[in-house]
Design a protein around this motif. Structure first.
Motif, PDB file in Angstrom:
ATOM      1  N   ALA A 151      -4.913 -17.021  -8.081  1.00  0.00           N
ATOM      2  CA  ALA A 151      -4.258 -18.236  -8.915  1.00  0.00           C
ATOM      3  C   ALA A 151      -5.478 -19.251  -8.849  1.00  0.00           C
ATOM      4  N   ALA A 152      -6.093 -19.409  -7.671  1.00  0.00           N
ATOM      5  CA  ALA A 152      -7.234 -20.641  -7.756  1.00  0.00           C
ATOM      6  C   ALA A 152      -8.243 -19.874  -8.678  1.00  0.00           C
ATOM      7  N   GLY A 153      -8.765 -18.733  -8.765  1.00  0.00           N
ATOM      8  CA  GLY A 153      -9.684 -18.554  -9.810  1.00  0.00           C
ATOM      9  C   GLY A 153      -9.092 -18.752 -11.142  1.00  0.00           C
ATOM     10  N   LEU A 154      -8.007 -18.164 -11.497  1.00  0.00           N
ATOM     11  CA  LEU A 154      -7.379 -18.633 -12.842  1.00  0.00           C
ATOM     12  C   LEU A 154      -7.393 -20.054 -13.258  1.00  0.00           C
ATOM     13  N   SER A 155      -7.012 -20.764 -12.174  1.00  0.00           N
ATOM     14  CA  SER A 155      -6.923 -22.270 -12.506  1.00  0.00           C
ATOM     15  C   SER A 155      -8.232 -22.831 -12.663  1.00  0.00           C
ATOM     16  N   LEU A 156      -9.130 -22.405 -11.915  1.00  0.00           N
ATOM     17  CA  LEU A 156     -10.489 -23.048 -12.124  1.00  0.00           C
ATOM     18  C   LEU A 156     -11.227 -22.590 -13.405  1.00  0.00           C
ATOM     19  N   VAL A 157     -11.010 -21.262 -13.948  1.00  0.00           N
ATOM     20  CA  VAL A 157     -11.772 -20.776 -15.163  1.00  0.00           C
ATOM     21  C   VAL A 157     -10.787 -21.544 -16.099  1.00  0.00           C
ATOM     22  N   THR A 158      -9.699 -21.723 -16.366  1.00  0.00           N
ATOM     23  CA  THR A 158      -8.920 -22.424 -17.135  1.00  0.00           C
ATOM     24  C   THR A 158      -9.489 -23.877 -17.227  1.00  0.00           C
ATOM     25  N   TYR A 159      -9.542 -24.521 -16.274  1.00  0.00           N
ATOM     26  CA  TYR A 159     -10.069 -25.780 -16.043  1.00  0.00           C
ATOM     27  C   TYR A 159     -11.441 -25.983 -16.706  1.00  0.00           C
ATOM     28  N   VAL A 160     -12.388 -25.352 -16.406  1.00  0.00           N
ATOM     29  CA  VAL A 160     -13.903 -25.197 -16.862  1.00  0.00           C
ATOM     30  C   VAL A 160     -13.854 -24.774 -18.360  1.00  0.00           C
ATOM     31  N   VAL A 161     -13.118 -24.007 -18.678  1.00  0.00           N
ATOM     32  CA  VAL A 161     -13.072 -23.573 -20.221  1.00  0.00           C
ATOM     33  C   VAL A 161     -12.328 -24.841 -21.250  1.00  0.00           C
ATOM     34  N   PHE A 162     -11.255 -25.478 -20.591  1.00  0.00           N
ATOM     35  CA  PHE A 162     -10.763 -26.452 -21.498  1.00  0.00           C
ATOM     36  C   PHE A 162     -11.531 -27.681 -21.343  1.00  0.00           C
ATOM     37  N   ASN A 163     -11.899 -28.185 -20.040  1.00  0.00           N
ATOM     38  CA  ASN A 163     -12.544 -29.340 -19.855  1.00  0.00           C
ATOM     39  C   ASN A 163     -13.948 -29.274 -20.519  1.00  0.00           C
ATOM     40  N   ASN A 164     -14.659 -28.503 -19.885  1.00  0.00           N
ATOM     41  CA  ASN A 164     -16.271 -28.362 -20.047  1.00  0.00           C
ATOM     42  C   ASN A 164     -16.470 -27.564 -21.566  1.00  0.00           C
ATOM     43  N   LEU A 165     -15.901 -26.669 -22.075  1.00  0.00           N
ATOM     44  CA  LEU A 165     -16.269 -25.928 -23.003  1.00  0.00           C
ATOM     45  C   LEU A 165     -15.593 -26.475 -24.222  1.00  0.00           C
ATOM     46  N   LEU A 166     -14.275 -26.466 -24.221  1.00  0.00           N
ATOM     47  CA  LEU A 166     -13.503 -27.016 -25.497  1.00  0.00           C
ATOM     48  C   LEU A 166     -13.500 -28.429 -25.615  1.00  0.00           C
ATOM     49  N   GLY A 167     -13.594 -29.286 -24.544  1.00  0.00           N
ATOM     50  CA  GLY A 167     -13.831 -30.826 -24.757  1.00  0.00           C
ATOM     51  C   GLY A 167     -12.428 -31.292 -24.628  1.00  0.00           C
ATOM     52  N   VAL A 168     -11.416 -30.578 -23.858  1.00  0.00           N
ATOM     53  CA  VAL A 168      -9.941 -30.992 -23.805  1.00  0.00           C
ATOM     54  C   VAL A 168     -10.201 -31.665 -22.294  1.00  0.00           C
ATOM     55  N   PRO A 169     -10.038 -32.801 -22.188  1.00  0.00           N
ATOM     56  CA  PRO A 169     -10.181 -33.334 -21.029  1.00  0.00           C
ATOM     57  C   PRO A 169      -8.786 -33.212 -20.063  1.00  0.00           C
ATOM     58  N   LEU A 170      -9.101 -32.558 -18.724  1.00  0.00           N
ATOM     59  CA  LEU A 170      -8.175 -32.317 -18.044  1.00  0.00           C
ATOM     60  C   LEU A 170      -8.143 -33.174 -16.713  1.00  0.00           C
ATOM     61  N   PRO A 171      -7.120 -33.738 -16.006  1.00  0.00           N
ATOM     62  CA  PRO A 171      -7.444 -34.468 -14.651  1.00  0.00           C
ATOM     63  C   PRO A 171      -8.137 -33.595 -13.592  1.00  0.00           C
ATOM     64  N   GLY A 172      -9.155 -33.988 -13.190  1.00  0.00           N
ATOM     65  CA  GLY A 172      -9.904 -32.995 -12.202  1.00  0.00           C
ATOM     66  C   GLY A 172      -9.482 -33.265 -10.925  1.00  0.00           C
ATOM     67  N   GLY A 173      -8.943 -34.450 -10.631  1.00  0.00           N
ATOM     68  CA  GLY A 173      -8.587 -34.878  -9.063  1.00  0.00           C
ATOM     69  C   GLY A 173      -9.793 -34.901  -8.371  1.00  0.00           C
ATOM     70  N   PRO A 174      -9.384 -34.595  -7.236  1.00  0.00           N
ATOM     71  CA  PRO A 174     -10.744 -34.785  -6.030  1.00  0.00           C
ATOM     72  C   PRO A 174     -11.730 -33.582  -6.561  1.00  0.00           C
ATOM     73  N   LEU A 175     -11.652 -32.743  -7.191  1.00  0.00           N
ATOM     74  CA  LEU A 175     -12.666 -31.810  -7.731  1.00  0.00           C
ATOM     75  C   LEU A 175     -13.412 -32.376  -8.956  1.00  0.00           C
ATOM     76  N   MET A 176     -13.170 -33.730  -9.091  1.00  0.00           N
ATOM     77  CA  MET A 176     -13.830 -34.255 -10.706  1.00  0.00           C
ATOM     78  C   MET A 176     -15.277 -34.255 -10.459  1.00  0.00           C
ATOM     79  N   GLY A 177     -15.898 -34.308  -9.816  1.00  0.00           N
ATOM     80  CA  GLY A 177     -17.411 -34.446  -9.451  1.00  0.00           C
ATOM     81  C   GLY A 177     -18.035 -33.125  -9.130  1.00  0.00           C
ATOM     82  N   VAL A 178     -17.164 -32.283  -8.562  1.00  0.00           N
ATOM     83  CA  VAL A 178     -17.767 -31.057  -8.316  1.00  0.00           C
ATOM     84  C   VAL A 178     -17.983 -30.065  -9.451  1.00  0.00           C
ATOM     85  N   LEU A 179     -16.674 -30.065 -10.373  1.00  0.00           N
ATOM     86  CA  LEU A 179     -17.215 -29.203 -11.545  1.00  0.00           C
ATOM     87  C   LEU A 179     -17.624 -29.813 -12.770  1.00  0.00           C
TER      88      LEU A 179
END
Length: 179
Positions: A151-179
């Motif tokens: 679940a953690a891996g799937l969620s992180l991959v989904t976040y990185v793909v949408f936020n960083n690769l597709l440019g769809v901003p998702l709330p990062g929460g406490p991990l905002m600066g890490v990823l």
């Protein structure tokens, strides 16, 4: 009492109803056509304020989906008019005499609503991991050693793909600066 008369003889009225009944799948074609036109209209009139980061922008997926709906509507209409018919469903692998599994439905609803509430304060990676893990648990998986990691891996991959690769901003929460 007045009766309405029509110009169509009763025999032809029966033939028209029979033709429509035999080609009822054309209703699905019409629905797909309307949905395709609606999706394409919305996509092409979309006002995009974000700078596009690559060849795939925010209009790409809706345009592809809308065009796909139109193509499927046309292909299905041609098939129906040529005599193709959908096969009647033979039944599903369920026992209709058994009651509904309300526990699973309520668990999934709770997990979904919980992730919707937690996505803003915790961010997508954590809320998404809780969503994926909770859904797996509600659907019967009890692998406590494996499910949270997947679940953690799937969620992180989904976040990185949408936020960083597709440019769809998702709330990062406490991990905002890490990823």
């Amino acid at each position: 009492m007045t009766t309405q008369t029509t110009d169509i003889p009763p025999a032809e009225q029966g033939e028209q109803r029979s033709w429509l009944r035999e080609h009822s799948e054309l209703g699905v074609c019409a629905l797909l056509l309307v949905l395709g036109v609606l999706v394409l209209t919305d996509a092409l009139t979309m006002d995009v304020d974000i700078a596009q980061r690559g060849p795939v922008g925010p209009k790409t997926v809706p345009v592809v989906v809308g065009a796909g709906l139109l193509v499927i509507a046309a292909l299905l209409a041609v098939d129906v008019l040529r005599g193709g018919r959908g096969q009647a469903e033979g039944g599903e692998d369920i026992d209709l005499s058994e009651p509904a599994d309300w526990r699973t439905v309520l668990l999934l609803s709770g997990v979904f609503l919980g992730s919707a509430v937690l996505i803003e304060p915790l961010g997508f990676p954590i809320a998404g991991a809780l969503l994926f893990w909770g859904a797996a648990f509600a659907l019967g998986s009890r692998r406590i050693d494996r499910d949270p990691l997947i679940a953690a891996g799937l969620s992180l991959v989904t976040y990185v793909v949408f936020n960083n690769l597709l440019g769809v901003p998702l709330p990062g929460g406490p991990l905002m600066g890490v990823l």
